[in-house]
Scaffold this active site. Sequence first.
Site, PDB file in Angstrom:
ATOM      1  N   TYR A 155      -8.512   0.419 -14.360  1.00 12.28           N
ATOM      2  CA  TYR A 155      -7.442  -0.171 -13.532  1.00 12.28           C
ATOM      3  C   TYR A 155      -6.061   0.370 -13.930  1.00 12.28           C
ATOM      4  CZ  TYR A 155      -5.838  -3.736 -10.231  1.00 12.28           C
ATOM      5  OH  TYR A 155      -5.297  -4.395  -9.143  1.00 12.28           O
ATOM      6  N   LYS A 162       0.432  -4.839 -11.570  1.00 16.14           N
ATOM      7  CA  LYS A 162       0.105  -6.228 -11.195  1.00 16.14           C
ATOM      8  C   LYS A 162       0.762  -7.222 -12.157  1.00 16.14           C
ATOM      9  CE  LYS A 162      -2.457  -5.670  -7.518  1.00 16.14           C
ATOM     10  NZ  LYS A 162      -1.840  -5.885  -6.202  1.00 16.14           N
TER      11      LYS A 162
HETATM   12  O1  0WD Z   1     -10.943  -5.964  -4.752  1.00 11.50           O
HETATM   13  C1  0WD Z   1      -9.939  -5.891  -4.063  1.00 11.50           C
HETATM   14  N1  0WD Z   1      -9.940  -5.238  -2.916  1.00 11.50           N
HETATM   15  C2  0WD Z   1      -8.695  -6.566  -4.535  1.00 11.50           C
HETATM   16  C3  0WD Z   1      -7.470  -6.273  -3.971  1.00 11.50           C
HETATM   17  C4  0WD Z   1      -8.807  -7.545  -5.639  1.00 11.50           C
HETATM   18  C5  0WD Z   1      -7.573  -8.167  -5.996  1.00 11.50           C
HETATM   19  C6  0WD Z   1      -6.389  -7.829  -5.401  1.00 11.50           C
HETATM   20  N2  0WD Z   1      -6.350  -6.894  -4.413  1.00 11.50           N
HETATM   21  C7  0WD Z   1      -5.062  -6.577  -3.827  1.00 11.50           C
HETATM   22  C8  0WD Z   1      -4.644  -5.126  -3.848  1.00 11.50           C
HETATM   23  O2  0WD Z   1      -4.210  -4.713  -5.126  1.00 11.50           O
HETATM   24  C9  0WD Z   1      -3.522  -5.164  -2.829  1.00 11.50           C
HETATM   25  O3  0WD Z   1      -2.343  -5.696  -3.409  1.00 11.50           O
HETATM   26  O4  0WD Z   1      -5.056  -6.894  -2.465  1.00 11.50           O
HETATM   27  C10 0WD Z   1      -4.071  -6.149  -1.797  1.00 11.50           C
HETATM   28  C11 0WD Z   1      -4.683  -5.519  -0.571  1.00 11.50           C
HETATM   29  O5  0WD Z   1      -5.592  -4.527  -0.953  1.00 11.50           O
HETATM   30  P1  0WD Z   1      -6.948  -4.206  -0.171  1.00 11.50           P
HETATM   31  O6  0WD Z   1      -7.045  -5.040   1.044  1.00 11.50           O
HETATM   32  O7  0WD Z   1      -8.021  -4.236  -1.190  1.00 11.50           O
HETATM   33  O8  0WD Z   1      -6.787  -2.660   0.195  1.00 11.50           O
HETATM   34  P2  0WD Z   1      -6.452  -1.841   1.531  1.00 11.50           P
HETATM   35  O9  0WD Z   1      -7.221  -2.310   2.690  1.00 11.50           O
HETATM   36  O10 0WD Z   1      -6.625  -0.400   1.124  1.00 11.50           O
HETATM   37  O11 0WD Z   1      -4.923  -2.154   1.767  1.00 11.50           O
HETATM   38  C12 0WD Z   1      -3.910  -1.756   0.896  1.00 11.50           C
HETATM   39  C13 0WD Z   1      -2.863  -1.098   1.736  1.00 11.50           C
HETATM   40  C14 0WD Z   1      -2.891   0.396   1.971  1.00 11.50           C
HETATM   41  O12 0WD Z   1      -4.003   0.898   2.313  1.00 11.50           O
HETATM   42  P3  0WD Z   1      -4.395   2.461   1.921  1.00 11.50           P
HETATM   43  O13 0WD Z   1      -5.797   2.240   1.476  1.00 11.50           O
HETATM   44  O14 0WD Z   1      -4.210   3.135   3.192  1.00 11.50           O
HETATM   45  O15 0WD Z   1      -3.517   2.959   0.797  1.00 11.50           O
HETATM   46  O16 0WD Z   1      -1.595  -1.074   1.151  1.00 11.50           O
HETATM   47  C15 0WD Z   1      -0.777  -0.331   2.054  1.00 11.50           C
HETATM   48  C16 0WD Z   1      -1.685   0.508   2.900  1.00 11.50           C
HETATM   49  O17 0WD Z   1      -1.814  -0.013   4.157  1.00 11.50           O
HETATM   50  N3  0WD Z   1       0.131   0.552   1.402  1.00 11.50           N
HETATM   51  C17 0WD Z   1       1.415   0.650   1.784  1.00 11.50           C
HETATM   52  N4  0WD Z   1       2.109  -0.024   2.723  1.00 11.50           N
HETATM   53  C18 0WD Z   1       3.390   0.315   2.888  1.00 11.50           C
HETATM   54  N5  0WD Z   1       4.002   1.285   2.174  1.00 11.50           N
HETATM   55  C19 0WD Z   1       1.961   1.667   0.994  1.00 11.50           C
HETATM   56  C20 0WD Z   1       3.322   1.983   1.219  1.00 11.50           C
HETATM   57  N6  0WD Z   1       3.966   2.932   0.535  1.00 11.50           N
HETATM   58  N7  0WD Z   1       1.005   2.148   0.157  1.00 11.50           N
HETATM   59  C21 0WD Z   1      -0.118   1.459   0.427  1.00 11.50           C
END
Ligand code: 0WD
Length: 255
Positions: A155, A162
């Site tokens: 991580y 985080k």
């Molecule tokens: O197991 C998990 N999936 C967990 C996620 C467990 C615990 C927490 N989280 C958190 C993540 O750290 C994050 O803060 O949940 C949040 C959402 O994450 P997610 O739903 O797991 O991931 P995803 O569907 O990939 O969404 C995150 C998005 C990005 O997606 P990609 O994969 O394209 O990088 O964050 C956005 C983007 O849409 N993102 C941004 N948005 C605006 N500006 C940027 C940016 N520069 N970079 C990434």
Amino acid sequence: MIMQGKQGLIVGVANKASIAHAIAKSLHREGARLAFTYQGDRLKDNVKELAGELGSKQVYPCDVTKPEQIVRLFEWMRDDMPYLDFLVHSIAFADKEELKRSFHLASRDGFLKAQEISAYSLVALAQASLPMMRRRGGSIVALTYLGSGKVVPNYHVMGSAKAALESSVRYLAADLGHFDIRVNAISAGPISTLAARAVPGFTKILDIIPERAPLKRNVEPEEIGDAAMFLCSRWSKGITGEILHVDCGYHVTGM
Ligand code: 0WD
């Protein structure tokens, strides 16, 4: 419907599997009006389609590394929505190389990029939300993970980011409380999303949780969606500065 008459912004939908999408579905089910952002043209059509399914035409570009896009986002939003009741921050990013090499070899750029996108962006979006929230109060919800306080394999820079995010939740809560704006985070159990699959060995984590978590299973995206909806709603109006674990209890285990 708990969220009838409430309106808010969801930041972080990339696709159907995104946690932000599950949160948006819970808020929509309870009657909230939603606006969405997408990061870059590659996600535009997808986010527009998902927003449309949830009755929203308010879809704006926003890359949080570009301050002018945050300013423009709120100018556009103000034209369509007079106020904002809630903001969901569901974004994070770390370069893949940083997740592959040992943490002690983290690059300056890689470390700072993870901090900027995953932690500072919450502060920037809270600042920008203030003029639209301060009149009638509001709720800001971010997403965090166990790797902030404990070492989770691979991580790395995301763990530091985080930790900064969770600390920012507390400081924002202290500053914004007198506007009746609450700031909380959900520490979610692992969900198979684009961001999660970028962490090497992620599927192994999904296998370990059902063995060790008190509820003997992985958390469902809908459960995170409902918890976030609760934190956005008036039912949580005495709660701020809190990190709420929605992880089937895994965080209480020691071995
Ligand atoms: O197991 C998990 N999936 C967990 C996620 C467990 C615990 C927490 N989280 C958190 C993540 O750290 C994050 O803060 O949940 C949040 C959402 O994450 P997610 O739903 O797991 O991931 P995803 O569907 O990939 O969404 C995150 C998005 C990005 O997606 P990609 O994969 O394209 O990088 O964050 C956005 C983007 O849409 N993102 C941004 N948005 C605006 N500006 C940027 C940016 N520069 N970079 C990434």
